[in-house]
Motif scaffolding. Structure first.
Motif, PDB file in Angstrom:
ATOM      1  N   VAL A  47       0.838  -1.138  -0.088  1.00 12.30           N
ATOM      2  CA  VAL A  47       0.091   0.040  -0.065  1.00 12.30           C
ATOM      3  C   VAL A  47       1.265   1.247  -0.033  1.00 12.30           C
ATOM      4  N   GLN A  48       1.775   1.280   0.714  1.00 12.37           N
ATOM      5  CA  GLN A  48       2.798   2.431   0.859  1.00 12.37           C
ATOM      6  C   GLN A  48       3.666   2.516  -0.325  1.00 12.37           C
ATOM      7  N   SER A  49       3.955   1.471  -1.272  1.00 13.49           N
ATOM      8  CA  SER A  49       4.368   1.680  -2.597  1.00 13.49           C
ATOM      9  C   SER A  49       3.604   2.168  -3.669  1.00 13.49           C
ATOM     10  N   GLY A  50       2.136   2.502  -3.199  1.00 11.38           N
ATOM     11  CA  GLY A  50       1.177   2.909  -4.120  1.00 11.38           C
ATOM     12  C   GLY A  50       0.604   1.757  -4.997  1.00 11.38           C
ATOM     13  N   LEU A  51       0.878   0.650  -4.690  1.00  8.52           N
ATOM     14  CA  LEU A  51       0.134  -0.594  -5.536  1.00  8.52           C
ATOM     15  C   LEU A  51      -1.346  -0.820  -4.617  1.00  8.52           C
ATOM     16  N   ASP A  52      -2.320  -1.273  -5.587  1.00  8.12           N
ATOM     17  CA  ASP A  52      -3.544  -1.423  -5.011  1.00  8.12           C
ATOM     18  C   ASP A  52      -3.361  -2.670  -4.028  1.00  8.12           C
ATOM     19  N   LEU A  75      10.480  -4.018  -7.740  1.00  5.97           N
ATOM     20  CA  LEU A  75      10.729  -4.021  -9.309  1.00  5.97           C
ATOM     21  C   LEU A  75       9.490  -3.647  -9.971  1.00  5.97           C
ATOM     22  N   VAL A  76       8.262  -3.988  -9.422  1.00  6.78           N
ATOM     23  CA  VAL A  76       6.892  -3.501 -10.238  1.00  6.78           C
ATOM     24  C   VAL A  76       6.891  -2.012 -10.025  1.00  6.78           C
ATOM     25  N   VAL A  77       7.176  -1.499  -8.945  1.00  6.00           N
ATOM     26  CA  VAL A  77       7.052   0.042  -8.835  1.00  6.00           C
ATOM     27  C   VAL A  77       7.840   0.792  -9.689  1.00  6.00           C
ATOM     28  N   ALA A  78       9.097   0.133  -9.896  1.00  6.02           N
ATOM     29  CA  ALA A  78      10.136   0.499 -10.723  1.00  6.02           C
ATOM     30  C   ALA A  78       9.953   0.338 -12.266  1.00  6.02           C
ATOM     31  N   MET A  79       8.777  -0.219 -12.362  1.00 10.82           N
ATOM     32  CA  MET A  79       8.351  -0.761 -13.933  1.00 10.82           C
ATOM     33  C   MET A  79       9.265  -1.307 -14.689  1.00 10.82           C
TER      34      MET A  79
END
Length: 121
Positions: A47-52, A75-79
């Motif tokens: 949640v803090q990383s901005g993901l659902d 890795l997902v947050v950094a695309m």
């Protein structure tokens, strides 16, 4: 020389099976409770990383190595490209091969049993 057929174990009575299940639950409760704070920390990281919120459950269902779940969020947050994610997953989880090499496979019967024992380790 006469060959005797292998002995087949009789199925356990239902009461004995239920007793075994209760004993297994009692023995594993402490370990299971240890995962509660870890799961809460992972959910908070998602949640803090901005993901659902559903990313936590999805990664828990699809990712085999728990340590890679935490790495995957970054890795997902950094695309990061999927090929790089796959290489990172391999590099993090290849350690399980060495765990399997130290497992006493000589105590397990059959090829399928050895394969499963190495996987389940």
């Amino acid at each position: 020389m006469r060959i005797r057929p292998a002995a087949v174990a009789a199925p356990s009575p239902p009461d004995e099976t239920l007793s075994d299940a209760r004993a297994a639950l009692r023995d594993s409760t402490a370990v299971g409770l240890g995962f509660v704070p870890l799961g809460l920390a992972f959910g908070a990281l998602c949640v803090q990383s901005g993901l659902d919120w559903w990313w936590a459950g999805l990664s828990a269902a699809l990712v085999f190595g728990g340590s890679f779940e935490f790495l995957l969020i970054g890795l997902v947050v950094a695309m990061t490209p999927p090929a790089s994610i796959a290489i990172a997953a391999f590099m993090v989880n290849v350690r399980h091969v060495f765990y399997g090499l130290s497992f006493p496979l000589h105590r397990v019967r059959g090829r399928l049993g050895r394969t499963y024992s190495t996987f389940a380790l």
